[in-house]
Design a protein around this motif. Structure first.
Motif, PDB file in Angstrom:
ATOM      1  N   GLU A 129       8.108  15.079 -13.228  1.00  0.00           N
ATOM      2  CA  GLU A 129       8.734  13.894 -12.754  1.00  0.00           C
ATOM      3  C   GLU A 129       8.992  13.910 -10.956  1.00  0.00           C
ATOM      4  O   GLU A 129       8.851  12.644 -10.305  1.00  0.00           O
ATOM      5  CB  GLU A 129      10.260  13.857 -13.275  1.00  0.00           C
ATOM      6  N   ASN A 130       8.490  15.060 -10.419  1.00  0.00           N
ATOM      7  CA  ASN A 130       8.826  15.037  -9.037  1.00  0.00           C
ATOM      8  C   ASN A 130       7.463  15.187  -8.244  1.00  0.00           C
ATOM      9  O   ASN A 130       7.253  15.415  -7.031  1.00  0.00           O
ATOM     10  CB  ASN A 130       9.586  16.480  -8.343  1.00  0.00           C
ATOM     11  N   THR A 131       6.021  14.822  -8.909  1.00  0.00           N
ATOM     12  CA  THR A 131       4.898  14.764  -8.353  1.00  0.00           C
ATOM     13  C   THR A 131       4.676  13.532  -7.672  1.00  0.00           C
ATOM     14  O   THR A 131       4.771  12.367  -8.519  1.00  0.00           O
ATOM     15  CB  THR A 131       3.910  15.032  -9.302  1.00  0.00           C
ATOM     16  N   TRP A 132       4.493  13.299  -6.399  1.00  0.00           N
ATOM     17  CA  TRP A 132       4.407  12.174  -5.603  1.00  0.00           C
ATOM     18  C   TRP A 132       3.206  12.360  -4.732  1.00  0.00           C
ATOM     19  O   TRP A 132       3.128  13.511  -4.332  1.00  0.00           O
ATOM     20  CB  TRP A 132       5.500  11.536  -4.847  1.00  0.00           C
ATOM     21  N   ILE A 133       2.248  11.305  -4.828  1.00  0.00           N
ATOM     22  CA  ILE A 133       0.980  11.557  -3.907  1.00  0.00           C
ATOM     23  C   ILE A 133       0.850  10.393  -2.805  1.00  0.00           C
ATOM     24  O   ILE A 133       1.425   9.299  -3.292  1.00  0.00           O
ATOM     25  CB  ILE A 133      -0.285  11.603  -4.630  1.00  0.00           C
ATOM     26  N   LEU A 134      -0.060  10.488  -1.970  1.00  0.00           N
ATOM     27  CA  LEU A 134      -0.236   9.416  -0.898  1.00  0.00           C
ATOM     28  C   LEU A 134      -1.433   8.565  -1.697  1.00  0.00           C
ATOM     29  O   LEU A 134      -2.359   9.030  -1.829  1.00  0.00           O
ATOM     30  CB  LEU A 134      -0.781  10.066   0.216  1.00  0.00           C
ATOM     31  N   ALA A 135      -0.894   7.342  -1.535  1.00  0.00           N
ATOM     32  CA  ALA A 135      -1.883   6.461  -2.265  1.00  0.00           C
ATOM     33  C   ALA A 135      -1.796   5.097  -1.198  1.00  0.00           C
ATOM     34  O   ALA A 135      -0.874   4.996  -0.368  1.00  0.00           O
ATOM     35  CB  ALA A 135      -1.627   5.970  -3.620  1.00  0.00           C
ATOM     36  N   VAL A 136      -2.973   4.265  -1.476  1.00  0.00           N
ATOM     37  CA  VAL A 136      -3.045   2.744  -1.049  1.00  0.00           C
ATOM     38  C   VAL A 136      -3.041   1.727  -1.820  1.00  0.00           C
ATOM     39  O   VAL A 136      -3.841   1.674  -2.822  1.00  0.00           O
ATOM     40  CB  VAL A 136      -4.482   2.923  -0.006  1.00  0.00           C
ATOM     41  N   ILE A 137      -2.425   0.734  -1.529  1.00  0.00           N
ATOM     42  CA  ILE A 137      -2.324  -0.387  -2.249  1.00  0.00           C
ATOM     43  C   ILE A 137      -3.816  -1.050  -2.309  1.00  0.00           C
ATOM     44  O   ILE A 137      -4.298  -1.259  -1.332  1.00  0.00           O
ATOM     45  CB  ILE A 137      -1.460  -1.637  -1.848  1.00  0.00           C
ATOM     46  N   THR A 138      -4.439  -1.301  -3.249  1.00  0.00           N
ATOM     47  CA  THR A 138      -5.821  -2.160  -3.350  1.00  0.00           C
ATOM     48  C   THR A 138      -5.802  -3.512  -3.671  1.00  0.00           C
ATOM     49  O   THR A 138      -6.383  -4.212  -3.353  1.00  0.00           O
ATOM     50  CB  THR A 138      -6.744  -1.312  -4.219  1.00  0.00           C
ATOM     51  N   LYS A 139      -4.702  -3.889  -4.564  1.00  0.00           N
ATOM     52  CA  LYS A 139      -4.437  -5.323  -4.814  1.00  0.00           C
ATOM     53  C   LYS A 139      -3.138  -5.467  -5.682  1.00  0.00           C
ATOM     54  O   LYS A 139      -2.608  -4.463  -6.290  1.00  0.00           O
ATOM     55  CB  LYS A 139      -5.601  -5.546  -5.716  1.00  0.00           C
ATOM     56  N   CYS A 140      -2.672  -6.737  -5.647  1.00  0.00           N
ATOM     57  CA  CYS A 140      -1.425  -7.030  -6.439  1.00  0.00           C
ATOM     58  C   CYS A 140      -2.052  -7.912  -7.848  1.00  0.00           C
ATOM     59  O   CYS A 140      -2.833  -8.674  -7.674  1.00  0.00           O
ATOM     60  CB  CYS A 140      -0.649  -8.104  -5.624  1.00  0.00           C
ATOM     61  N   ILE A 141      -1.645  -7.030  -8.655  1.00  0.00           N
ATOM     62  CA  ILE A 141      -2.245  -7.594 -10.102  1.00  0.00           C
ATOM     63  C   ILE A 141      -1.670  -8.989 -10.628  1.00  0.00           C
ATOM     64  O   ILE A 141      -0.413  -9.088 -10.749  1.00  0.00           O
ATOM     65  CB  ILE A 141      -2.044  -6.625 -11.177  1.00  0.00           C
ATOM     66  N   GLN A 142      -2.534  -9.937 -10.656  1.00  0.00           N
ATOM     67  CA  GLN A 142      -2.114 -11.340 -11.002  1.00  0.00           C
ATOM     68  C   GLN A 142      -0.888 -11.879 -10.526  1.00  0.00           C
ATOM     69  O   GLN A 142      -0.337 -12.589 -11.049  1.00  0.00           O
ATOM     70  CB  GLN A 142      -1.901 -11.315 -12.774  1.00  0.00           C
ATOM     71  N   GLN A 143      -1.098 -11.768  -9.145  1.00  0.00           N
ATOM     72  CA  GLN A 143      -0.101 -12.141  -8.330  1.00  0.00           C
ATOM     73  C   GLN A 143       1.411 -11.901  -8.556  1.00  0.00           C
ATOM     74  O   GLN A 143       2.648 -12.527  -8.558  1.00  0.00           O
ATOM     75  CB  GLN A 143      -0.173 -13.668  -8.102  1.00  0.00           C
TER      76      GLN A 143
END
Length: 522
Positions: A389-403
């Motif tokens: 539950e405490n696993t968090w990683i650095l990520a980047v938003i690539t798109k908003c799904i279906q607005q």
């Protein structure tokens, strides 16, 4: 509780205190020995590895390693049977340093990796002590990682000392060791964090080899240009043509002869110019690569991941420290609120609460950096793992799904093992914590000014240095503590927290404030 039980408990406490004091005494002795070994081994960075001075350095460490036999035997004699794990943490750090010293001595001597059994033999740890005192697997692995950290530094310094083959040897060794680590099932703990640093050590070594390879090729090209006989022959031909050119207005040669000589001279001068251009290009390339190497020599510390201009702001209290926040700080926070900035964003897994808390930031824009909680059964590299539950990683938003302002596709910033870009996930706001965007306008809801500043003592989640993973940490000093406002303080300093990560041997790290967010809890 009767008097007999009280006396019995007091006896147990006194026995424990006595054992602890004895352990501490021998661990202090072990610390002295490990410090001596580390001090001697540090001299390899100023000693050419091909010289005759390295064996004496190694020989100076061996007697100290042998002297550890008495210390380990004394510790084994103190610990009661079947109580290894109860007392282990008292000597773990010292033993890891001893393992590092033994591993580095083995590498410098034979160029190979020391095994766990060989390490135990080197430090005098016997198999029959395993229920009282032994080298735990994680301590052995910690020592190896420390050795790799030191080898990545040695790869840089060895070339400075004229040993151009050392980085190649170190690279082969570290790649093999890294391949072994990737096959281990490491959990999300201190050892996993330090394993992540191996990637950066390996990258550092590879970059060192690449830089020297390019510099070597550019210098070889320059040498070939200068050594080319055609350049000298062309210049000699020009000199002969110029020497034969008439010096007065009444040349003895005919006009046709002069015209032919002029064409020859013109063509030859063009050849000289072409050779000069080639030399200039070779010189520029050599200078460029040498400047990179000089910069690497001078870069003693890694720079922060991203630099940003930051508007000065007073401290903003965290929810856990409102009671001890001064009136002046509260007034300053109210002043910030009046400028149109949003209040601190509380974390909630409930979808509606998340949307309301992040309303001014939605939809999250493409390229926005976030802390992302991968789905259970997946790790950052896509391999199977326990659902932490405490696993968090650095990520980047690539798109908003279906607005849909609640649904997004995010991409792990860490490349996959096969070199492909990081794995993509479809997720919702429930598993996302948007990070402050230092490039946003100062009055934007995404700018760092809109996020709360965590006071000393607060529990936060932060990006561990040189990794792409977030871990729980305690704030030691907030940005306003490290850079208080006032005369002589630049308004464009890099905002940093000083943090102590959980299960990290009480080490303190500086982390950019844009990678520090609230602790989401479990």
């Amino acid at each position: 509780m009767d008097a007999h039980n009280v006396d019995y408990l007091n006896d147990l406490l006194e026995q424990d205190a006595e054992i602890k004091d004895k352990i501490r005494e021998h661990v202090t002795d072990l610390d002295k020995k490990t410090r001596s070994m580390v001090g001697i081994l540090n001299r390899i960075h100023s000693t050419p590895s091909e010289s005759s001075q390295v064996p004496p350095l190694v020989d100076a460490v061996r007697p100290i390693l042998r002297s550890c036999h008495g210390t380990t035997a004394a510790l084994a004699g103190i610990i009661p049977p079947n109580q290894f794990w109860r007392w282990k943490e008292m000597w773990s750090n010292s033993l890891r340093t001893a393992v590092y010293a033994a591993a580095l001595v083995e590498y410098l001597t034979t160029g190979s990796l020391i095994s766990l059994a060989q390490t135990s033999e080197t430090l005098g740890v016997k198999e029959e002590w395993k229920d009282r005192f032994c080298i735990a697997v994680e301590d052995y692995l910690h020592g190896l990682i420390t050795m790799v950290n030191e080898l990545s530094r040695l790869a840089v310094n060895a070339v400075t000392l004229g040993d151009y083959q050392a980085p190649i040897r170190i690279s082969i060794f570290v790649k093999d060791l890294f391949a072994g680590f990737t096959m281990l099932n490491l959990k999300n703990d201190t050892l996993r964090r330090r394993f992540d640093s191996l990637k950066y050590d390996l990258k550092k070594i590879e970059e060192e080899i690449e830089c020297w390879s390019r510099a070597s090729k550019s210098l070889a090209t320059l040498s070939n240009v200068y050594a080319s006989p055609s350049t000298g022959e062309t210049i000699e031909r020009v000199n002969r043509l110029i020497a034969g050119w008439p010096t007065d207005d009444s040349p003895a040669e005919s006009y046709d002869t002069l015209k032919a000589n002029f064409k020859k001279l013109s063509a030859t001068l063009k050849d000289v110019r072409r050779h000069a251009d080639n030399e200039a290009k070779a010189l520029d390339a050599a200078v460029e690569h040498l400047e990179i190497l000089i910069a690497l020599r001078r870069a003693t510390e890694p720079h922060p991941q991203e630099k940003r201009n930051k508007r000065p702001r007073p401290p903003s209290p965290s929810p856990t420290s409102v009671a001890v926040t001064s009136a002046g700080s509260r007034a300053a926070q109210l002043a910030r609120g009046s400028a149109g900035l949003s209040p601190a964003i509380p974390f909630s897994r409930e979808p509606r609460a998340r949307r309301e808390a992040l309303f001014n930031q939605l939809p999250l824009q493409e390229g926005r950096k976030v802390a992302f909680h991968p789905p259970p059964g997946k790790t950052a590299d896509g391999s199977g793992a326990d659902g932490d539950e405490n696993t968090w990683i650095l990520a980047v938003i690539t798109k908003c799904i279906q607005q849909d302002r609640n649904r997004y596709e995010v991409q792990d910033v860490e490349p996959q093992e096969d070199g492909q870009p990081g794995q993509c996930y479809n997720t919702t706001l429930r598993s996302i914590i948007p990070l402050p965007d230092p490039n946003a306008p100062p009055n934007s809801a995404t700018h760092p000014n809109a996020y709360q500043e965590f006071a000393a003592g607060s529990t936060v989640m932060a990006l561990y240095p040189d990794t792409s993973c977030f871990y729980r940490a305690e704030v030691i000093a907030a940005p306003s503590d490290l850079h208080p406002l006032g005369r002589g303080v630049s308004s464009k300093h890099i905002s940093m927290y000083k943090l102590r990560f959980e299960d990290d041997d009480d080490q303190e790290h500086s982390v950019l404030s844009q990678f520090v967010v609230e602790w989401p809890g479990t």
